[in-house]
Design an enzyme around this catalytic site. Sequence first.
Site, PDB file in Angstrom:
ATOM      1  N   TYR A 146       0.836  -1.200   0.000  1.00  0.00           N
ATOM      2  CA  TYR A 146       0.000   0.000   0.000  1.00  0.00           C
ATOM      3  C   TYR A 146       0.871   1.251   0.000  1.00  0.00           C
ATOM      4  O   TYR A 146       2.005   1.234   0.479  1.00  0.00           O
ATOM      5  CB  TYR A 146      -0.940  -0.007   1.215  1.00  0.00           C
ATOM      6  CG  TYR A 146      -1.995  -1.094   1.101  1.00  0.00           C
ATOM      7  CD1 TYR A 146      -3.268  -0.796   0.635  1.00  0.00           C
ATOM      8  CD2 TYR A 146      -1.693  -2.420   1.420  1.00  0.00           C
ATOM      9  CE1 TYR A 146      -4.227  -1.798   0.504  1.00  0.00           C
ATOM     10  CE2 TYR A 146      -2.648  -3.417   1.295  1.00  0.00           C
ATOM     11  CZ  TYR A 146      -3.916  -3.097   0.831  1.00  0.00           C
ATOM     12  OH  TYR A 146      -4.855  -4.089   0.694  1.00  0.00           O
ATOM     13  N   GLU A 147       0.308   2.327  -0.545  1.00  0.00           N
ATOM     14  CA  GLU A 147       0.989   3.618  -0.635  1.00  0.00           C
ATOM     15  C   GLU A 147       1.528   4.086   0.717  1.00  0.00           C
ATOM     16  O   GLU A 147       2.512   4.806   0.800  1.00  0.00           O
ATOM     17  CB  GLU A 147      -0.023   4.642  -1.132  1.00  0.00           C
ATOM     18  CG  GLU A 147       0.513   5.674  -2.051  1.00  0.00           C
ATOM     19  CD  GLU A 147      -0.628   6.506  -2.611  1.00  0.00           C
ATOM     20  OE1 GLU A 147      -1.506   6.938  -1.848  1.00  0.00           O
ATOM     21  OE2 GLU A 147      -0.634   6.729  -3.827  1.00  0.00           O
ATOM     22  N   SER A 148       0.871   3.670   1.763  1.00  0.00           N
ATOM     23  CA  SER A 148       1.269   4.081   3.105  1.00  0.00           C
ATOM     24  C   SER A 148       2.496   3.310   3.593  1.00  0.00           C
ATOM     25  O   SER A 148       2.979   3.566   4.690  1.00  0.00           O
ATOM     26  CB  SER A 148       0.107   3.852   4.072  1.00  0.00           C
ATOM     27  OG  SER A 148      -0.410   2.545   3.895  1.00  0.00           O
ATOM     28  N   GLY A 149       3.004   2.377   2.788  1.00  0.00           N
ATOM     29  CA  GLY A 149       4.248   1.705   3.135  1.00  0.00           C
ATOM     30  C   GLY A 149       4.083   0.338   3.767  1.00  0.00           C
ATOM     31  O   GLY A 149       5.074  -0.286   4.158  1.00  0.00           O
TER      32      GLY A 149
END
Lengths: 304, 304, 269, 269
Positions: free
Chosen positions: D64-67
């Site tokens: 996910y983009e949030s890592g």
Amino acid sequence: MSKVTSMHDAVATAVDDGDSLYLAGFTHLIPFAAGHEIIRQGRTDLELIRATPDLIYDQLIAAGCARKVTFSWAGNPGVGSLPAFRRAAEDGYPTEIELEEYTHFGMIAALEAGASNLPFMPLRGFIGSDLPEHNDNIARVESPFDDDYVYAVAPIEPDVAVIRAQRADEDGNAHLWGIQGEVKLAALAADTVILSVEEQCSEETIRSDPNRTVITADEVDHVVVEPYGSHPSYAQGYYGRDNEAYLSWAETAADRETVEEWLDEWVYGVDDRREYVEQLGTERILDLEPETAYATPVNMGEYR
Amino acid sequence: MSKVTSMHDAVATAVDDGDSLYLAGFTHLIPFAAGHEIIRQGRTDLELIRATPDLIYDQLIAAGCARKVTFSWAGNPGVGSLPAFRRAAEDGYPTEIELEEYTHFGMIAALEAGASNLPFMPLRGFIGSDLPEHNDNIARVESPFDDDYVYAVAPIEPDVAVIRAQRADEDGNAHLWGIQGEVKLAALAADTVILSVEEQCSEETIRSDPNRTVITADEVDHVVVEPYGSHPSYAQGYYGRDNEAYLSWAETAADRETVEEWLDEWVYGVDDRREYVEQLGTERILDLEPETAYATPVNMGEYR
Amino acid sequence: MTTDETETTTETDTERAYTNSELMVVAAARELESDDSVLVGIGKPNLACNVAKRTHAPELRMVYESGTIGSNPKTPLLSIGDPGLAAGALSIEPMRNGFNYYLQAGRLDVGFLGGAQIDRHGNINSTVIGDYDDPVVRLPGSGGACEIACHVDRTMIITPHTERRFPEEVDFITSPGYVGGREGRAELGLDGGPEAVITDLGVYRFNDDGELYVDSLHPSATRDDIQSKTGWEIEFADDLQQTPEPTDEELRLIREVLDPEELYTDQAE
Amino acid sequence: MTTDETETTTETDTERAYTNSELMVVAAARELESDDSVLVGIGKPNLACNVAKRTHAPELRMVYESGTIGSNPKTPLLSIGDPGLAAGALSIEPMRNGFNYYLQAGRLDVGFLGGAQIDRHGNINSTVIGDYDDPVVRLPGSGGACEIACHVDRTMIITPHTERRFPEEVDFITSPGYVGGREGRAELGLDGGPEAVITDLGVYRFNDDGELYVDSLHPSATRDDIQSKTGWEIEFADDLQQTPEPTDEELRLIREVLDPEELYTDQAE
């Protein structure tokens, strides 16, 4: 030396009209309480910098605090758009706002340059996009070693960063777990740092697990102990996201009057985060609580 | 899918004559057992890349495995110089070695470029130094935004990296605590990764503390479970540095014959790390054991 | 604080005369201030920091090249990556972050360096003696030194003053001092610079041109001791001082607490 | 697997006719292979990945983009940074590392994007409708989209096919598709590119020139439904197919396990 203070005093000391400000946290541990205190103290002409402006910058914009927004994605995550941001960007209400726009990667690279004291940071980003034409802080740079090229971004160095973590000692050495986002970079890139935490802990607790430390006391100017300071966003292991607040913001903020009423009730109408939490009520808070799930221990060893 | 194998099979599969190789770990968790296995299998013409060649590269050089050393500090940490490295560099014995030299910061920046797929990485390094004249992979680059300048380094992308960690699951998701060094960068920059650990653990243990993960299975090709695989360097929480070995290397390696005897006894004379540890003996191992000191737990929460 | 530190000093321990290696540690310690962040090296620099922290500079922040911040080691260090630096530290940064966010970003005030050659302008050679491509002696190289010399406010150089160690110009600049003078350093865009050179003969500093001069002589040393081992005509301060001797407390810390096994100091005459 | 997943399917749940939003999720899921690493977005992309992982692609790696890497969320996601993505993930990377080491370094195979406008060459606009400096509608902007479009091997675009959403050229290129054609993209040094556009009317792909064509029509849609809402004369495949319908198992997963509250799918006609 203890840096523990109230959010009121931290904001009064650290944030001036006209400052550039980074309230950090990618979805996780967003400093909502700090944003509300800035609104209460009536700061104006702020440059609001944040990859994801989220509800907190929409509230600051609606309250008339902003002159500029530097960002990479201005939306209500999982819900839609930010009504106050759009009114300001499209209609200049309640203030005109200048926009400085990046991609997420570009924004983070600019913070990285700021944190590193580098004049630019290269990235393979913006390729084929129209964005570089509209932002002078993005430039093409050729590789000195081959025919390759990259884009570079100039450093972002906010006057003030507000970051949150789960726990810190009184000096400001902080442990953060869960999603890390850009918290460390924002703190390192900024001149002044306000650290707000869910819980204060002993220095021994920090020293028991130095790999968990996101920032050390040397970079922190003020420490604020503020349980639920990230509501309606969340704190891993402490409470979950209050999705109802995100969903209802779409309606609340759609109208100039209802957003004023909301600010009156939830920002101007309370003295601090403690009163805000009281107003939320026990039931709402308890519903956000996760079950307990501890990380498997590690032995650091004691070497004598 | 389990990637667990022996160090013999991992090296036989992954390391070819002529490869560029990074045995990672800044003082902590140095892959000594992997180095010894490479010597036993008689690899030659290797490019040995490592910020701090340490004893392990001195041993590989003494055994005739090296054609090139890429480094930033070639010494015996806390003791003095590396005799075999010096013999090769000064006298071409037992092989001529080419040197590619950086500063620590430059070396790490080059690994960072390799890990990031960037054509170069800028740093404020090498300033006023004579080093850039002797390394074509260091170049001056002007800032596109102001009058400032930096140096840039070209990417380092080893064929093979060997990294160590305290624990990993059978797929190669690994937890590392204590000094992190350049372990993650070396793994990300390399084509093939051998991961060696002190202990195998369950996937659940890894998932209980994702912030502790240094590398995930997708980047790992072989997993080797090898207790004491970093002796005479150390593994935080498991054993300390065996300083006696570092001190005595200065004498052992000072002479071509004594170093051959040492290799016969400790490398060629044992089949694997298990036999090496048996040869060390229980007393020596027990003396290196630290007292227990657990990190304070964190609650990740269970969100349903 | 370990129990060792609070033990009563036995008379024999501090009544022995101090040695020059102990004086070097003490002279270096006195250069440090309580609000300094120091990039610490192994050996004498580490001893100096620990003496300072336990005397006049209790808030001293010790950062190590290995990325440990606020370390509080309980035993003498065997290497820059000692497990005792990691256990009980305030933070541990990957190597890249230490150099990038701490050193390069100017968060460190003081760094300690040594070197095989130090020249008139405080430039240091730890790379080669002789020609780079055909060295007489191949030295370890820069490690962290070059960028420490670039980025800290005050570089402290600790080294014995032996023959040939102080040539007028180094064979190879590993780490910049005042390059060709203070202006030369400024033209490169560098602030800070070498603050003091501490040897077994004296404490040297840099004048307005960025040139080395002798600021104080150790009690056992003469002007001639220094000049005879220096490759140019070295200046002496008009008001040349004698280096202050170690106190009993400083000696006790070194001998009983910090380096009881004499790993990094000679403690006998 | 939560207990919900193993519950017996009640007949009413999968006997209701599928909707086009469910068909979109299923069509996207079928694009994924078990050894793919996917950069997942919230909403339909997340549902599609979870359907794939629980059917034909059990080894699918979700980033996910949030890592968060290898997340295994137990409930529908409310945002890209949901705590349920962090708890139980294999790893959590700071935002910079996710973009730098994963996306830019080419470690991700598939990315999902949406947009206010998609043009003939798969370029996407999620920045402004109208002029950049005086917009009619100010949209959220790129977020991670631009670099996802640059660096993954296969971009999947999921969007309803509404009026004005498919102009011949977008008002603003936020995220590059085939730019001015496959060669235009290659000249910029970019590999990969858009693989499929999945709407409520059909599944579209890109021909050898990098131009959009309709590969399959959903059962409820006609050629004219698509052409009438498209800003240029869109090609249809010679062997135009009908998009395969969802299976009972796919519908059960969406309705009972993954999106029981219909946050991201309409489940009634």
